[in-house]
Motif scaffolding. Sequence first.
Motif, PDB file in Angstrom:
ATOM      1  N   ASP A 107       0.798  -1.246   0.011  1.00 13.18           N
ATOM      2  CA  ASP A 107      -0.151   0.124  -0.055  1.00 13.18           C
ATOM      3  C   ASP A 107       0.839   1.223   0.079  1.00 13.18           C
ATOM      4  OD1 ASP A 107      -2.187   1.722   0.053  1.00 13.18           O
ATOM      5  OD2 ASP A 107      -2.644   1.094   2.201  1.00 13.18           O
TER       6      ASP A 107
ATOM      7  N   PHE B  15       0.030   4.333   0.582  1.00 14.14           N
ATOM      8  CA  PHE B  15      -0.318   5.360   1.566  1.00 14.14           C
ATOM      9  C   PHE B  15      -0.864   4.533   2.513  1.00 14.14           C
ATOM     10  CE2 PHE B  15      -0.263   7.764  -2.389  1.00 14.14           C
ATOM     11  CZ  PHE B  15       0.902   8.770  -2.076  1.00 14.14           C
ATOM     12  N   PRO B  16      -0.480   3.666   3.484  1.00  8.11           N
ATOM     13  CA  PRO B  16      -0.959   3.021   4.452  1.00  8.11           C
ATOM     14  C   PRO B  16      -1.524   3.942   5.608  1.00  8.11           C
ATOM     15  CG  PRO B  16       1.386   2.990   5.015  1.00  8.11           C
ATOM     16  CD  PRO B  16       1.127   3.819   3.353  1.00  8.11           C
ATOM     17  N   ASP B  17      -2.497   3.696   6.084  1.00  9.12           N
ATOM     18  CA  ASP B  17      -3.405   4.286   7.367  1.00  9.12           C
ATOM     19  C   ASP B  17      -2.622   4.135   8.486  1.00  9.12           C
ATOM     20  OD1 ASP B  17      -5.416   5.722   8.493  1.00  9.12           O
ATOM     21  OD2 ASP B  17      -6.561   3.943   8.860  1.00  9.12           O
ATOM     22  N   ILE B  18      -1.968   5.120   8.737  1.00 10.52           N
ATOM     23  CA  ILE B  18      -1.029   5.219   9.970  1.00 10.52           C
ATOM     24  C   ILE B  18      -1.807   6.017  11.079  1.00 10.52           C
ATOM     25  CG2 ILE B  18       0.956   5.700  11.022  1.00 10.52           C
ATOM     26  CD1 ILE B  18       2.198   5.022   8.198  1.00 10.52           C
ATOM     27  N   GLY B  19      -2.147   5.510  12.409  1.00  6.62           N
ATOM     28  CA  GLY B  19      -2.551   6.382  13.383  1.00  6.62           C
ATOM     29  C   GLY B  19      -1.543   7.100  13.931  1.00  6.62           C
TER      30      GLY B  19
END
Length: 79
Positions: A35, A37-41
Amino acid sequence: MNLVSFALRRPISLLTMVIAVALVGFLVVDRMPRDIFPDIGVPVLYVAQPYGGMDPAQVEGFIRKLISCGGAYQSMSLC
């Protein structure tokens, strides 16, 4: 010591197994989905201090002094 004795008795077999494991590992990593642009918190820290009757600048100065002195458990007169 069973693995050591096997490696000493059959070095070509062990080398073949190591290459096979490395090749399988490379293939598995190559086929994993990526991915861009991974979803990083993003970690967030909230500090809530009940200092009633003080304006924000006073509270900020008080908290900054506590943090710079080493925390709330240290006396203000030592800093």
